[in-house]
Design an enzyme around this catalytic site. Structure first.
Site, short mmCIF file in Angstrom:
data_model
loop_
_atom_site.label_atom_id
_atom_site.label_comp_id
_atom_site.label_asym_id
_atom_site.label_seq_id
_atom_site.Cartn_x
_atom_site.Cartn_y
_atom_site.Cartn_z
N LYS A 194 22.17 -15.15 17.15
CA LYS A 194 21.69 -13.92 18.04
C LYS A 194 20.70 -14.34 18.77
CE LYS A 194 23.30 -9.99 16.87
NZ LYS A 194 23.42 -8.74 16.04
N ARG A 215 18.15 -5.97 14.21
CA ARG A 215 19.42 -6.60 13.91
C ARG A 215 19.26 -8.10 13.20
NH1 ARG A 215 21.05 -4.21 18.92
NH2 ARG A 215 23.12 -3.05 18.72
N GLY A 232 29.43 -8.27 10.92
CA GLY A 232 29.47 -7.24 9.81
C GLY A 232 28.88 -7.46 8.54
N MET A 255 25.73 -8.53 7.58
CA MET A 255 24.21 -8.28 7.36
C MET A 255 24.22 -6.90 7.99
SD MET A 255 22.35 -11.73 6.92
CE MET A 255 23.33 -12.49 8.51
N HIS A 306 36.01 -4.06 12.50
CA HIS A 306 35.65 -5.04 11.43
C HIS A 306 36.76 -5.64 10.86
CE1 HIS A 306 34.76 -5.94 7.35
NE2 HIS A 306 33.83 -6.36 7.63
N ARG A 317 54.99 -39.49 -8.18
CA ARG A 317 54.89 -39.46 -9.58
C ARG A 317 56.14 -39.57 -10.03
NH1 ARG A 317 51.88 -35.25 -6.98
NH2 ARG A 317 49.65 -35.20 -7.11
N GLU A 319 40.85 -45.01 -12.02
CA GLU A 319 40.62 -43.58 -12.31
C GLU A 319 39.97 -43.65 -13.75
OE1 GLU A 319 44.62 -41.91 -13.22
OE2 GLU A 319 45.29 -43.84 -13.60
N SER A 336 44.34 -47.78 -5.67
CA SER A 336 44.33 -46.20 -5.26
C SER A 336 43.30 -45.30 -6.06
CB SER A 336 45.70 -45.73 -5.43
OG SER A 336 45.96 -44.57 -4.93
N GLY A 386 42.35 -42.48 -8.01
CA GLY A 386 42.91 -41.21 -8.88
C GLY A 386 41.69 -40.41 -8.84
N THR A 387 41.26 -39.74 -8.10
CA THR A 387 39.77 -39.15 -8.12
C THR A 387 39.76 -37.99 -9.09
OG1 THR A 387 40.19 -38.11 -6.12
CG2 THR A 387 38.80 -39.95 -5.80
N ASN A 388 41.12 -37.50 -9.45
CA ASN A 388 41.25 -36.22 -10.23
C ASN A 388 40.71 -36.76 -11.66
OD1 ASN A 388 42.45 -35.05 -8.25
ND2 ASN A 388 44.40 -34.86 -9.15
N CYS A 407 44.18 -40.96 -3.80
CA CYS A 407 45.34 -40.07 -4.11
C CYS A 407 45.23 -38.86 -5.01
CB CYS A 407 46.58 -40.81 -4.39
SG CYS A 407 46.38 -41.49 -6.21
#
Length: 890
Positions: free
Chosen positions: A26, A96, A105, A107, A468, A574, A757, A776, A778-780, A843
């Site tokens: 602003k 303001r 809206g 703050m 709002h 899978r 993994e 590949s 497997g980041t989980n 993946c």
């Protein structure tokens, strides 16, 4: 001395639009508009650094800031010929907030600051308008009491409603000066009763208290919820804008309004907005009165009988059109503008890049390129990847039966079906219970944000197209119907009446945010369609990105959906999901209960045709695109029954006792199955399992190839920890594959690779790569094993870690770049050194997360893979990552 305060006026402008981090959006835009020579009431901006300092000082404003504010207020006094705190000609200001990003809206704001019991009398004499003076004073007391003194706003709102009722009027504009004077006395008595102190009369005290309150509102619950929802930092702080007041509530030659330079719902290039005569800005967004249209294009069911701004104030309307064209060409984006007209003189109070639906964002981006205002790269960066979700969700089935109860304003497009919730708490309750909530309110306020996030959509009885509810819903991509006059809400009775029919909390309603319809019960929905602008926009993204985008899909249907969304292959299929089908689970269990290899092979032979058919369907659906198939991963106990009757059925089918079933289940029990006998460890122990799956893959590939469809199988071995382990299993895969191909007299290229993994696999990637055609990530599981945290259990403490700064973000949502990320980089770099031909992808769930995708781009991965509905998100995120890299290299 450090500069804490920046002036903006027609003679001196310290800041500009590029200083949003320091001045807030602003303040930066007020400075920019002043420099452009637009009619902006003069004022000053206290920087975001001052807000950060305020918290460091124990919520105190330091003396340097105070001195700089006082100095600029003196300049305002000289410029305007008024005096702050004067009884006869008072300088009144607004206070303001203004963060670096728009938080509509969230703050706090205080208007008409500087009034007291004496100044109000002087203002009445000066303007010869007592009604205006007392109206301004009662508004100031209301806002100050709410924002600064934390007094329940309903107390004063109730007295205002009571006064209108006793006078037999509907609007506050119908109250006269004496009525408003009485209200001021009532409001002051409420302050005395609630706080034990009289309402503050010293304008300087009012000023410091209000500035402190706005700084304090940076960390109110609704602001923090908003930042959490959009991923904004809590460390930024807010600026505070102190601006000389101009008044839209002095009479019928005054007005206030909000408008957008393009339609924020559709993106259409036309002025879009509403206004109120004899009102202040908060009235328009609060929904207290239904606003009138800016021009005839903005007419709807609720305002069609109201006179437009163009009709009653043609000169002001012409100025608005001239300014809107100037600002849009200057900022090269759709603007959200606030204006006030005082005694027929037009003033700009704010401009900012307007919140918009994703549908509108894409159309506006494409149109601005066609209008030669921005480049394609700039257009691509204008849309948040996650916001594409708005385009990919269902709409109401046009052929379904429906009973329309009422119609409100189509404030935010899309369909929502949910149970009536009259409070944000109830909406959260339903959300947590995995049920669908529809937030139904008289009107929403910033305090309702948590409920708005939890709800499927929002329905309000009051408010216009820029209320709002409308603005926040559009920003979130939530369907919203506002200003539904036929809706009456009784919070005490926990019920809503729509067109005379009563509904209780928990009853089902449907809303159509595109038409404004409110419909009884649950209406069926259908999948969203894609616009021509979307197709153009995504082609630009595809032409820009380097990362390929694959999908995680286990069925032909999922694969087909993903291709429609632009997937370029399957990055994770899978196979274990296929084993749970009713027609094959018994064969799986036979294999598990087999006591020797021949018996296991016999059971697996029953599974072979099922698996082969599964892969045939997927290969057909993918048609010449790569398909990465992960061989069996979970431990065997996951396929065994748990309920007594299921155990009895299994015992009967296998011709054994229930006790034997229990013994086998007990024998397979593991204390930590995630790190137990699963993945490639099963194949080292029971090689016949993977051999059956490989045979099914290659036989399916042969059959589909015979149909004239090119197939590209990629066989992925999960959970490896060493080169030796992978070498053993790779040898098995190749032997079975070559046997099948030789028998069929075919040559089909296939690849054998592994999931990375486990940290040890990443650390020894240089060795493993010599036996792999691809990696590949497997980041989980890689995240779980690196952090030593179970994804299923970490939800109990991770939010607290993020809140307290122990973690930057949930590592299962955004990849942990300084931990897991280092392993990914190392494995990629070292793997390619050993095997330059290896291709590398990801993946896990991170494959659909924009921040993680940017990391994958920087790391040099070849592809990411994600769920079908996140494919467009990944495509756009990959394009943005490429553009950012290009910009950083300049």
């Amino acid at each position: 001395m450090k500069k804490w305060v920046y002036a903006f006026n027609s003679k001196k402008t310290d800041g500009n639009r590029d200083q949003k981090d320091l001045l807030g959006g602003k303040g930066a835009n007020l400075a920019e508009m002043s420099a452009l020579g637009l009619p902006v009431p003069p004022g000053l901006t206290i920087t975001t650094e001052a807000c950060i300092d305020y918290y460091k000082q124990g919520k105190k404003i330091n003396n340097d800031i105070k001195e700089q504010v006082k100095s600029e207020i003196k300049n305002l006094e000289q410029m305007l010929g008024k005096k702050f705190g004067d009884d006869k000609n008072p300088l009144l200001v607004s206070i303001r907030s203004g963060a670096r990003v728009s938080m509509p809206g969230m703050m706090d704001t205080v208007l008409n600051l500087g009034l007291n019991d004496k100044a109000v009398e002087g203002l009445a004499l000066l303007t010869e308008n007592p009604r205006f003076a007392w109206d301004s004073y009662r508004r100031f007391i209301q806002m100050f009491s709410d924002v600064v003194m934390q007094i329940d706003s309903d107390l004063m709102e109730h007295e205002l409603e009571h006064m209108k009722k006793s006078k037999g009027v509907n609007n506050d504009t119908d109250l006269n000066a004496d009525d408003l004077k009485k209200l001021v006395d009532i409001f002051k008595s409420i302050v005395q009763k609630e706080t034990g102190f009289p309402f503050p009369q010293d304008p300087t005290e009012q000023l410091w208290l209000s500035i402190g309150a706005v700084f304090g509102s940076w960390n109110n619950n609704r602001a923090m919820d908003y930042r959490n929802h959009y991923g904004y930092s809590h460390e930024w702080g807010t600026a505070v804008n102190v601006q000389s007041m101009v008044f839209g509530n002095m009479g019928n030659d005054c007005a206030t309004g909000v408008c957008f330079t393009r339609n924020p719902s559709t993106g259409e290039r036309a002025l879009y907005g509403e206004y109120l005569v004899n009102a202040q800005g908060e009235d328009v967004v609060a929904g207290i009165r239904t606003p009138a249209p800016i021009d005839d294009n903005n007419r709807n069911d609720s305002n069609r009988h109201e006179k437009s701004l163009k009709e009653i104030m043609p000169k002001a309307y012409s100025e608005l059109v001239e300014i809107y064209n100037k600002l849009e060409n200057h900022y090269k984006d759709m603007q959200d503008m606030e204006f006030t007209i005082e005694k027929n003189k037009f003033y700009m109070l704010q401009t900012r890049n307007g919140k918009r639906t994703t549908l509108a964002a894409i159309k506006i981006a494409v149109d601005l390129v066609n209008e030669k205002l921005i480049t394609k790269d700039e257009a691509i960066l204008r849309v948040r990847p996650d916001d594409l979700n708005q385009l990919l969700h269902p709409r109401l089935d046009p052929n379904a039966k429906r009973h329309t109860l009422a119609k409100g304003l189509p404030a935010s497009p899309g369909a929502a079906v949910g149970r009536i919730c009259l409070t944000p708490e109830k909406a959260l309750e339903y959300k947590n219970a995995k049920d669908k909530a529809l937030l139904v309110r008289l009107e929403t306020s910033p305090e309702d944000l948590a409920g708005m996030i939890a709800a499927e959509g929002i329905l309000t009885a009051r408010g216009g197209m820029t209320s709002h509810a409308a603005v926040v819903a559009r920003g979130m991509g939530k369907p919203c119907v506002s200003g539904c006059g036929a809706l009456h809400v009784d919070y005490k009775a926990k019920s809503a009446t729509i067109d005379g029919k009563n509904y209780k909390e928990g009853d089902w309603l449907t809303i159509d945010g595109g038409t404004g319809e409110v419909i009884e019960g649950k209406v069926p929905t259908i999948e969203a369609g894609i616009s021509d602008d979307f197709a153009v926009f995504m082609k630009w993204a595809d032409d820009t990105r380097k990362l390929r985008i694959r999908t995680n899909a286990d069925t032909p249907h999922d694969a087909t959906v993903a291709i429609q969304f632009g997937a370029e292959g399957i990055g994770l299929c899978r196979t274990e999901h296929m084993f749970f089908a009713n027609d094959r689970i018994l064969a799986v269990r036979e294999m598990i209960f087999a006591e020797n290899t021949p018996d296991r092979e016999k059971a697996l032979a029953k599974l072979l045709p099922f698996q082969r058919d599964d892969f045939i369907g997927i290969f057909r659906a993918m048609n010449d695109k790569p398909v990465n198939i992960r061989l069996l991963d979970p431990p065997l106990h996951e396929f065994l029954p748990h309920e007594k009757h299921e155990k009895e059925d299994l015992a009967k089918a296998l011709g054994i006792t229930v006790q034997a079933v229990d013994l086998r289940i007990e024998g397979l029990h593991e204390f930590n199955p995630m790190l137990g006998h699963r993945g490639c460890r099963l194949a080292i122990t029971y090689p016949e399992i993977y051999k059956m799956q490989v045979r099914a893959i290659i036989e399916a590939a042969i059959q589909v190839s015979d149909e004239g469809i090119k197939v590209h199988p990629e066989i992925m071995i999960p959970l490896v920890i060493s080169k030796a382990e992978l070498a053993i299993l790779r040898k098995d895969v190749i032997e079975v594959s070559e046997e099948c191909l030789k028998k069929a007299g075919k040559k089909i290229p296939y690849k054998v690779g592994t999931m990375i993994e486990i940290p040890r696999a990443a650390l020894t990637a240089a060795e493993i790569a010599t036996e792999a055609d691809f990696f590949s990530f497997g980041t989980n599981d890689l995240t779980q094993t690196t952090l030593g945290a179970s994804r299923d259990d970490a939800g109990k403490f991770l939010p607290i870690y993020v809140e307290k700064g122990a973690l930057v973000a949930d590592p299962f949502v955004n990849i942990d770049e300084t931990g897991v990320g280092i392993l990914v980089k190392m494995a990629t770099t070292e793997g390619r050194k050993s095997n330059p031909k290896i291709h590398v992808g990801i993946c896990g769930e991170h494959g659909g997360d924009p921040k993680s995708i940017e990391f994958c781009h920087r790391t040099g991965l070849d592809y990411v893979s994600c769920s079908p509905f996140r494919v467009p998100i990944a495509r756009l995120a990959a394009a943005q990552a490429s553009i950012k890299e290009k910009q950083n290299n300049k």
